[in-house]
Design a protein around this motif. Structure first.
Motif, PDB file in Angstrom:
ATOM      1  N   UNK A  73       0.803  -1.219   0.000  1.00  0.00           N
ATOM      2  CA  UNK A  73       0.000   0.000   0.000  1.00  0.00           C
ATOM      3  C   UNK A  73       0.835   1.268   0.000  1.00  0.00           C
ATOM      4  N   UNK A  74       2.101   1.171   0.361  1.00  0.00           N
ATOM      5  CA  UNK A  74       2.992   2.322   0.314  1.00  0.00           C
ATOM      6  C   UNK A  74       3.622   2.394  -1.076  1.00  0.00           C
ATOM      7  N   UNK A  75       4.551   3.311  -1.251  1.00  0.00           N
ATOM      8  CA  UNK A  75       5.212   3.489  -2.548  1.00  0.00           C
ATOM      9  C   UNK A  75       6.704   3.276  -2.411  1.00  0.00           C
ATOM     10  N   UNK A  76       7.274   2.732  -3.459  1.00  0.00           N
ATOM     11  CA  UNK A  76       8.722   2.661  -3.590  1.00  0.00           C
ATOM     12  C   UNK A  76       9.135   3.819  -4.485  1.00  0.00           C
ATOM     13  N   UNK A  77       9.851   4.783  -3.941  1.00  0.00           N
ATOM     14  CA  UNK A  77      10.287   5.981  -4.672  1.00  0.00           C
ATOM     15  C   UNK A  77      11.748   5.794  -5.067  1.00  0.00           C
ATOM     16  N   UNK A  78      11.992   5.767  -6.365  1.00  0.00           N
ATOM     17  CA  UNK A  78      13.320   5.469  -6.894  1.00  0.00           C
ATOM     18  C   UNK A  78      14.125   6.741  -7.144  1.00  0.00           C
ATOM     19  N   UNK A  79      15.326   6.800  -6.582  1.00  0.00           N
ATOM     20  CA  UNK A  79      16.261   7.915  -6.779  1.00  0.00           C
ATOM     21  C   UNK A  79      17.578   7.350  -7.290  1.00  0.00           C
ATOM     22  N   UNK A  80      18.185   8.043  -8.235  1.00  0.00           N
ATOM     23  CA  UNK A  80      19.516   7.602  -8.648  1.00  0.00           C
ATOM     24  C   UNK A  80      20.569   8.561  -8.127  1.00  0.00           C
ATOM     25  N   UNK A  81      21.739   8.019  -7.904  1.00  0.00           N
ATOM     26  CA  UNK A  81      22.888   8.757  -7.380  1.00  0.00           C
ATOM     27  C   UNK A  81      23.662   9.260  -8.583  1.00  0.00           C
ATOM     28  N   UNK A 133      13.477   9.529  -9.814  1.00  0.00           N
ATOM     29  CA  UNK A 133      13.230   8.951 -11.136  1.00  0.00           C
ATOM     30  C   UNK A 133      11.742   8.629 -11.340  1.00  0.00           C
ATOM     31  N   UNK A 134      11.187   7.802 -10.484  1.00  0.00           N
ATOM     32  CA  UNK A 134       9.782   7.424 -10.578  1.00  0.00           C
ATOM     33  C   UNK A 134       9.387   6.688  -9.309  1.00  0.00           C
ATOM     34  N   UNK A 135       8.110   6.342  -9.231  1.00  0.00           N
ATOM     35  CA  UNK A 135       7.593   5.638  -8.054  1.00  0.00           C
ATOM     36  C   UNK A 135       6.622   4.561  -8.495  1.00  0.00           C
ATOM     37  N   UNK A 136       6.484   3.553  -7.671  1.00  0.00           N
ATOM     38  CA  UNK A 136       5.524   2.489  -7.926  1.00  0.00           C
ATOM     39  C   UNK A 136       4.857   2.081  -6.627  1.00  0.00           C
ATOM     40  N   UNK A 137       3.577   1.734  -6.730  1.00  0.00           N
ATOM     41  CA  UNK A 137       2.846   1.309  -5.540  1.00  0.00           C
ATOM     42  C   UNK A 137       3.211  -0.139  -5.210  1.00  0.00           C
ATOM     43  N   UNK A 168      13.595   1.849 -15.339  1.00  0.00           N
ATOM     44  CA  UNK A 168      14.995   2.259 -15.471  1.00  0.00           C
ATOM     45  C   UNK A 168      15.317   2.466 -16.945  1.00  0.00           C
ATOM     46  N   UNK A 169      16.207   3.420 -17.242  1.00  0.00           N
ATOM     47  CA  UNK A 169      16.687   3.595 -18.615  1.00  0.00           C
ATOM     48  C   UNK A 169      18.215   3.594 -18.668  1.00  0.00           C
ATOM     49  N   UNK A 170      18.848   3.615 -17.510  1.00  0.00           N
ATOM     50  CA  UNK A 170      20.306   3.559 -17.468  1.00  0.00           C
ATOM     51  C   UNK A 170      20.760   2.911 -16.164  1.00  0.00           C
ATOM     52  N   UNK A 171      21.983   2.444 -16.174  1.00  0.00           N
ATOM     53  CA  UNK A 171      22.540   1.797 -14.989  1.00  0.00           C
ATOM     54  C   UNK A 171      23.198   2.824 -14.089  1.00  0.00           C
ATOM     55  N   UNK A 219      18.659   4.275  -4.793  1.00  0.00           N
ATOM     56  CA  UNK A 219      18.058   4.014  -3.496  1.00  0.00           C
ATOM     57  C   UNK A 219      16.546   4.106  -3.675  1.00  0.00           C
ATOM     58  N   UNK A 220      15.854   3.205  -3.015  1.00  0.00           N
ATOM     59  CA  UNK A 220      14.389   3.227  -2.999  1.00  0.00           C
ATOM     60  C   UNK A 220      13.972   3.673  -1.604  1.00  0.00           C
ATOM     61  N   UNK A 221      13.169   4.729  -1.547  1.00  0.00           N
ATOM     62  CA  UNK A 221      12.639   5.220  -0.276  1.00  0.00           C
ATOM     63  C   UNK A 221      11.195   4.751  -0.203  1.00  0.00           C
ATOM     64  N   UNK A 222      10.859   4.044   0.863  1.00  0.00           N
ATOM     65  CA  UNK A 222       9.524   3.484   1.029  1.00  0.00           C
ATOM     66  C   UNK A 222       8.682   4.455   1.840  1.00  0.00           C
ATOM     67  N   UNK A 223       7.557   4.878   1.260  1.00  0.00           N
ATOM     68  CA  UNK A 223       6.682   5.830   1.946  1.00  0.00           C
ATOM     69  C   UNK A 223       5.616   6.351   1.015  1.00  0.00           C
ATOM     70  N   UNK A 224       5.289   7.643   1.144  1.00  0.00           N
ATOM     71  CA  UNK A 224       4.290   8.281   0.293  1.00  0.00           C
ATOM     72  C   UNK A 224       4.832   8.448  -1.123  1.00  0.00           C
ATOM     73  N   UNK A 225       3.920   8.533  -2.088  1.00  0.00           N
ATOM     74  CA  UNK A 225       4.296   8.760  -3.482  1.00  0.00           C
ATOM     75  C   UNK A 225       4.927  10.142  -3.620  1.00  0.00           C
ATOM     76  N   UNK A 226       6.158  10.210  -4.106  1.00  0.00           N
ATOM     77  CA  UNK A 226       6.888  11.469  -4.256  1.00  0.00           C
ATOM     78  C   UNK A 226       6.780  12.056  -5.662  1.00  0.00           C
ATOM     79  N   UNK A 227       5.997  11.441  -6.538  1.00  0.00           N
ATOM     80  CA  UNK A 227       5.913  11.885  -7.927  1.00  0.00           C
ATOM     81  C   UNK A 227       5.475  13.332  -8.043  1.00  0.00           C
ATOM     82  N   UNK A 228       4.395  13.714  -7.365  1.00  0.00           N
ATOM     83  CA  UNK A 228       3.889  15.083  -7.475  1.00  0.00           C
ATOM     84  C   UNK A 228       4.835  16.075  -6.815  1.00  0.00           C
TER      85      UNK A 228
END
Length: 152
Positions: free
Chosen positions: A67-75, A84-88, A99-102, A106-115
């Motif tokens: 029910x939470x979101x995985x918010x993807x950030x690249x270093x 980068x993006x988020x998924x429920x 992903x489009x590149x290697x 880090x994935x931050x688990x919590x609220x959707x950070x897209x907006x």
């Protein structure tokens, strides 16, 4: 998962899509500042650079996070974490992220950070406007009082 329609590059080379979970490639202080106490999970992709296509990676973040979101950030190369993006996260604890590149991620688990990410600067930087506005108003008042005294 790779959709053939998403392959844009015309000269693809061999790409190692190995994913290593729970790496420590990103400084912990940077992650701590970003996550603010929320759960995180680091991952690294073995290949270096752009894939030439979009790939969707599904991974388990634990059913307790459903029910939470995985918010993807690249270093990035400047030492910043860029959203980068988020998924429920589904009932089984799985999330799918694009992903489009290697890179190191880090994935931050919590609220959707897209907006929130769309509202902030593309660089991920937030510029403090209020102190500058207060300085300009104060400077304006000083200039106004200076000219008022000269007239009197």
């Amino acid at each position: 998962t790779i959709n053939g329609k998403d392959i844009k590059a015309s000269d693809l080379k061999d790409i190692n899509l190995e994913v290593t979970l729970d790496t420590e490639a990103i400084p912990s202080k940077l992650i701590s500042n970003l996550a603010g106490g929320q759960k995180t999970r680091q991952l690294s992709l073995t290949y270096e650079g752009d894939f030439g296509f979009k790939a969707s990676l599904s991974l388990s973040l634990g059913a307790e996070n459903a029910g939470q979101y995985g918010n993807l950030y690249y270093y990035d190369s400047n030492g910043k974490l860029v959203f980068m993006n988020a998924g429920k996260i589904d009932a089984a604890g799985n999330v799918s992220l694009t992903f489009s590149h290697a890179s190191d991620y880090v994935i931050v688990i919590g609220e959707d950070q897209t907006s929130k990410a769309a509202a902030s600067a593309k660089t991920g930087d937030v510029f403090p406007v209020y102190p500058i506005a207060a300085f300009c108003i104060g400077l304006g008042l000083i200039v106004f009082s200076f000219f008022r005294r000269k007239r009197a």
